[in-house]
Design a protein around this motif. Structure first.
Motif, PDB file in Angstrom:
ATOM      1  N   GLU A  27      65.292  85.888 -12.631  1.00 62.27           N
ATOM      2  CA  GLU A  27      64.719  84.921 -11.688  1.00 62.27           C
ATOM      3  C   GLU A  27      64.042  85.645 -10.521  1.00 62.27           C
ATOM      4  O   GLU A  27      62.897  85.324 -10.153  1.00 62.27           O
ATOM      5  N   ALA A  28      64.728  86.616  -9.937  1.00 63.34           N
ATOM      6  CA  ALA A  28      64.182  87.337  -8.773  1.00 63.34           C
ATOM      7  C   ALA A  28      62.891  88.068  -9.134  1.00 63.34           C
ATOM      8  O   ALA A  28      61.906  88.015  -8.385  1.00 63.34           O
ATOM      9  N   VAL A  29      62.883  88.723 -10.275  1.00 63.52           N
ATOM     10  CA  VAL A  29      61.680  89.465 -10.686  1.00 63.52           C
ATOM     11  C   VAL A  29      60.543  88.488 -10.988  1.00 63.52           C
ATOM     12  O   VAL A  29      59.390  88.719 -10.593  1.00 63.52           O
ATOM     13  N   MET A  30      60.853  87.391 -11.651  1.00 67.36           N
ATOM     14  CA  MET A  30      59.811  86.401 -11.955  1.00 67.36           C
ATOM     15  C   MET A  30      59.229  85.808 -10.667  1.00 67.36           C
ATOM     16  O   MET A  30      58.009  85.607 -10.571  1.00 67.36           O
ATOM     17  N   ARG A  31      60.067  85.551  -9.689  1.00 72.16           N
ATOM     18  CA  ARG A  31      59.568  85.041  -8.403  1.00 72.16           C
ATOM     19  C   ARG A  31      58.639  86.080  -7.748  1.00 72.16           C
ATOM     20  O   ARG A  31      57.586  85.732  -7.208  1.00 72.16           O
ATOM     21  N   ARG A  32      59.051  87.336  -7.810  1.00 73.27           N
ATOM     22  CA  ARG A  32      58.229  88.399  -7.198  1.00 73.27           C
ATOM     23  C   ARG A  32      56.892  88.524  -7.914  1.00 73.27           C
ATOM     24  O   ARG A  32      55.845  88.697  -7.282  1.00 73.27           O
ATOM     25  N   LEU A  33      56.918  88.464  -9.241  1.00 75.95           N
ATOM     26  CA  LEU A  33      55.669  88.543 -10.006  1.00 75.95           C
ATOM     27  C   LEU A  33      54.778  87.341  -9.713  1.00 75.95           C
ATOM     28  O   LEU A  33      53.555  87.486  -9.578  1.00 75.95           O
ATOM     29  N   ALA A  34      55.366  86.157  -9.599  1.00 79.24           N
ATOM     30  CA  ALA A  34      54.584  84.954  -9.281  1.00 79.24           C
ATOM     31  C   ALA A  34      53.862  85.135  -7.949  1.00 79.24           C
ATOM     32  O   ALA A  34      52.669  84.826  -7.829  1.00 79.24           O
ATOM     33  N   HIS A  36      53.064  87.951  -6.549  1.00 77.25           N
ATOM     34  CA  HIS A  36      52.047  88.996  -6.758  1.00 77.25           C
ATOM     35  C   HIS A  36      50.774  88.396  -7.356  1.00 77.25           C
ATOM     36  O   HIS A  36      49.663  88.776  -6.970  1.00 77.25           O
ATOM     37  N   PHE A  37      50.926  87.475  -8.291  1.00 75.67           N
ATOM     38  CA  PHE A  37      49.779  86.893  -8.983  1.00 75.67           C
ATOM     39  C   PHE A  37      49.274  85.590  -8.346  1.00 75.67           C
ATOM     40  O   PHE A  37      48.345  84.977  -8.858  1.00 75.67           O
ATOM     41  N   GLY A  38      49.920  85.157  -7.252  1.00 72.92           N
ATOM     42  CA  GLY A  38      49.501  83.918  -6.607  1.00 72.92           C
ATOM     43  C   GLY A  38      49.849  82.675  -7.410  1.00 72.92           C
ATOM     44  O   GLY A  38      49.151  81.665  -7.359  1.00 72.92           O
ATOM     45  N   LYS A  43      58.441  77.572 -10.042  1.00 69.17           N
ATOM     46  CA  LYS A  43      58.345  77.339 -11.477  1.00 69.17           C
ATOM     47  C   LYS A  43      58.697  78.612 -12.247  1.00 69.17           C
ATOM     48  O   LYS A  43      59.479  78.590 -13.194  1.00 69.17           O
ATOM     49  N   TRP A  44      58.127  79.742 -11.832  1.00 65.54           N
ATOM     50  CA  TRP A  44      58.407  81.014 -12.500  1.00 65.54           C
ATOM     51  C   TRP A  44      59.879  81.399 -12.324  1.00 65.54           C
ATOM     52  O   TRP A  44      60.503  81.947 -13.238  1.00 65.54           O
ATOM     53  N   GLY A  45      60.437  81.085 -11.157  1.00 65.28           N
ATOM     54  CA  GLY A  45      61.851  81.363 -10.911  1.00 65.28           C
ATOM     55  C   GLY A  45      62.745  80.570 -11.844  1.00 65.28           C
ATOM     56  O   GLY A  45      63.735  81.094 -12.368  1.00 65.28           O
ATOM     57  N   LEU A  46      62.411  79.306 -12.071  1.00 68.76           N
ATOM     58  CA  LEU A  46      63.189  78.481 -13.003  1.00 68.76           C
ATOM     59  C   LEU A  46      63.147  79.067 -14.414  1.00 68.76           C
ATOM     60  O   LEU A  46      64.171  79.111 -15.104  1.00 68.76           O
ATOM     61  N   ALA A  47      61.973  79.518 -14.839  1.00 73.40           N
ATOM     62  CA  ALA A  47      61.860  80.125 -16.174  1.00 73.40           C
ATOM     63  C   ALA A  47      62.774  81.341 -16.272  1.00 73.40           C
ATOM     64  O   ALA A  47      63.476  81.527 -17.265  1.00 73.40           O
ATOM     65  N   LEU A 100      50.258  83.665 -18.334  1.00 73.81           N
ATOM     66  CA  LEU A 100      50.757  84.774 -17.525  1.00 73.81           C
ATOM     67  C   LEU A 100      52.280  84.685 -17.396  1.00 73.81           C
ATOM     68  O   LEU A 100      52.978  85.696 -17.472  1.00 73.81           O
ATOM     69  N   MET A 101      52.798  83.466 -17.240  1.00 77.17           N
ATOM     70  CA  MET A 101      54.249  83.285 -17.126  1.00 77.17           C
ATOM     71  C   MET A 101      54.955  83.711 -18.408  1.00 77.17           C
ATOM     72  O   MET A 101      55.993  84.371 -18.348  1.00 77.17           O
ATOM     73  N   ASP A 102      54.408  83.363 -19.560  1.00 75.68           N
ATOM     74  CA  ASP A 102      54.993  83.770 -20.841  1.00 75.68           C
ATOM     75  C   ASP A 102      55.096  85.292 -20.912  1.00 75.68           C
ATOM     76  O   ASP A 102      56.130  85.853 -21.274  1.00 75.68           O
ATOM     77  N   LYS A 103      53.995  85.951 -20.599  1.00 80.07           N
ATOM     78  CA  LYS A 103      53.919  87.409 -20.684  1.00 80.07           C
ATOM     79  C   LYS A 103      54.861  88.073 -19.683  1.00 80.07           C
ATOM     80  O   LYS A 103      55.493  89.081 -19.980  1.00 80.07           O
TER      81      LYS A 103
END
Length: 183
Positions: A27-34, A36-38, A43-47, A100-103
């Motif tokens: 979750e933390a990494v996905m939030r950080r990547l989100a 980064h990519f704007g 949503k990315w954190g939930l995934a 992008l979220m899938d990847k």
């Protein structure tokens, strides 16, 4: 679904502290990547948080892993793109990584275990003493954290990130929740 509700649901389905910590790290990494990519970090954190929600039920049947969880989360009304990212993070299904979220989820899943392993081999057993240079060195050692797919982590290039950038963003995100993870 709000984060608090998602966490409650997660802890109803996953009972192992290590799996819960893995989910928090993803979750933390996905939030950080989100960020980064704007993209939408909620949503990315939930995934990231919910990607392995079915693991206790499917660990002995890898062909069901991520399908059971995705179906359950679709019934709960999670957005279709979040459900799809969760479904496709398990490469055994052969489904295409479209967004992008899938990847990001696909590349992030093994990254968190790799970073945790790097912390645990340090005398301090803390994320704060891990750096990108040491992660890059460990990445080349195929015997280290063997279960963390190097190929999957290197797919960060499909996000337009170098391995070094990806390791840095992941480490930064995980260091931000180190206390919560006990590292």
């Amino acid at each position: 679904m709000q984060r608090e509700e998602a966490y409650k649901l997660l802890t109803e389905h996953l009972k192992t502290e290590n799996l819960i910590n893995h989910s928090l790290a993803v979750e933390a990494v996905m939030r950080r990547l989100a960020k980064h990519f704007g993209e939408d970090d909620e949503k990315w954190g939930l995934a990231g948080l919910l990607h392995d929600i079915d693991y206790d039920r499917t660990k002995d049947d890898p062909k069901r892993h991520s399908m059971v969880g995705a179906d359950m989360l679709a019934e709960k009304g999670l957005p279709e793109d979040v459900v799809y990212a969760i479904r496709v993070h398990n490469e055994i299904h052969g489904l295409p990584l479209k967004s992008l979220m899938d990847k990001a989820l696909y590349a992030t899943d093994p990254l968190t275990g790799f970073i945790v392993a790097a912390a645990l081999v340090k005398p301090e057993k803390k994320l704060e003493v891990v750096d990108v240079k040491s992660l890059k060195k460990k990445f080349k050692d195929k015997a280290f954290a063997r279960g963390a797919s190097r190929e999957q982590m290197k797919s960060c290039e499909n996000l337009g990130l170098s391995l070094e950038e990806f390791l840095g963003l992941g480490l930064e995100a995980m260091q931000g929740i180190a206390q919560e993870m006990g590292l």
